[in-house]
Design an enzyme around this catalytic site. Sequence first.
Site, PDB file in Angstrom:
ATOM      1  N   SER A 184       1.456  -1.172  -0.226  1.00  0.00           N
ATOM      2  CA  SER A 184      -0.511  -0.016   0.351  1.00  0.00           C
ATOM      3  C   SER A 184       0.869   1.333  -0.079  1.00  0.00           C
ATOM      4  O   SER A 184       0.181   2.076  -0.500  1.00  0.00           O
ATOM      5  CB  SER A 184      -1.055  -0.199   1.099  1.00  0.00           C
ATOM      6  N   ASP A 198      -3.074   8.850   7.298  1.00  0.00           N
ATOM      7  CA  ASP A 198      -3.597   8.376   8.491  1.00  0.00           C
ATOM      8  C   ASP A 198      -3.479   7.855   9.140  1.00  0.00           C
ATOM      9  O   ASP A 198      -4.099   6.662   9.515  1.00  0.00           O
ATOM     10  CB  ASP A 198      -4.645   7.758   6.950  1.00  0.00           C
ATOM     11  N   HIS A 255       0.344   5.311   6.510  1.00  0.00           N
ATOM     12  CA  HIS A 255       1.014   5.530   5.946  1.00  0.00           C
ATOM     13  C   HIS A 255       0.667   6.738   5.308  1.00  0.00           C
ATOM     14  O   HIS A 255       0.770   8.021   6.344  1.00  0.00           O
ATOM     15  CB  HIS A 255      -0.585   5.307   4.284  1.00  0.00           C
TER      16      HIS A 255
END
Length: 404
Positions: free
Chosen positions: A40, A374, A377
């Site tokens: 991610s 967040d 990340h």
Amino acid sequence: REALAVLLAVVVLAAAAGEAGAAKGKAKGKYRALFNFGDSLADAGNLIANGVPDILATARLPYGQTYFGKPTGRCSDGRLVIDHLAQEFGLPLLPPSKANRSDLSHGANFAITGATALDTPYFEARGLGAVVWNSGALMTQIQWFRDLKPFFCNGTKEECKEFYANSLFVVGEFGGNDYNAPLFAGKGLTEAYKFMPDVIQGISDGVEVAIASSLLLTYLFARCQPRLLMYGMVQELIAEGAVDLIVPGVMPTGCFPVYLNMLDMPAHEYGARSGCIRQYNTFSWVHNAHLKRALEKLRPKHPNVRIIYGDYYTPVVQFMLQPEKFGFYKQLPRACCGAPGSVAKAAYNFNVTAKCGEPGATACADPTTHWSWDGIHLTEAAYGHIARGWLYGPFADQPIVQSS
């Protein structure tokens, strides 16, 4: 230890500034294509290429708001490291490999959220099958690359070899999600350390086997042994003529709001200046030390291949210890987008029941003032600093773009 880190950072950054100035002009046009593999931290939309699950908060605003003005599947407010790299090289942003009707003439992004270095059976054998969310492990991303090879280069063997030799391959970060499996399951660092030899071995062998002949590649795939396939991630790349690879390490786990909110540690376990959890950062540091040692052993064996270590750890620590140098607020690790949890941990702005993109969560007014987007990340601003550090120094053991 933190004071020493600050002093070293000042010296290294000052030295790197001069080198970067000389190298920046050489970035444009350096590569014909980029190929990116990972999780991610680098997913540019593969997870949502076949539709957006209703529960996927990262596919909603404010994700993507800063640069794209809409969610794109990136787990950030804007561009990722790979996006910054592409633009510095004068290339278009890499399309996610699973997207239809994409122009693949400049490469593709195979990274997908949830990716691990180790395959799902590895976790199932350890009772973690229900915990790990693996949407595209190393083996799967290899197959995606193989499936799309005709779209990257359909010329002669020599023409394709030259094409790949003028491309940069970004192999990772891998390992973060492998370790999240035992940690999020509440098994602690003792259990996570048991995973480390296998994770490191998988990455190391993946790079080394990459330099083997295409005959061995055929053997591996013919045998269809998952562990060998996992090791062969980079094999196909170098067999096709790839000569420049960057292999990133992991970030300092103990600095991230998701873990700070989850864990209750004795006061002495928190860094006096950073607020990060020491033993979790040590865990990440040990992983990176082993990875760097493995890459150092590989280089003399393959002198015609440039294998670079990309540093995610140092910049994040510097974001905490010297935030003003990067334009960030001086504060405890805090998510730009989220919601306060308990009163005692409200400063982290992370709440597992109101994560970024979910009801109750809001984004800070200016994401460029935060390094954490967040709680899991990074922000576009943080990724930009890291990308430039990989390109020109000091956040790589050798800059991607050399000044001489």
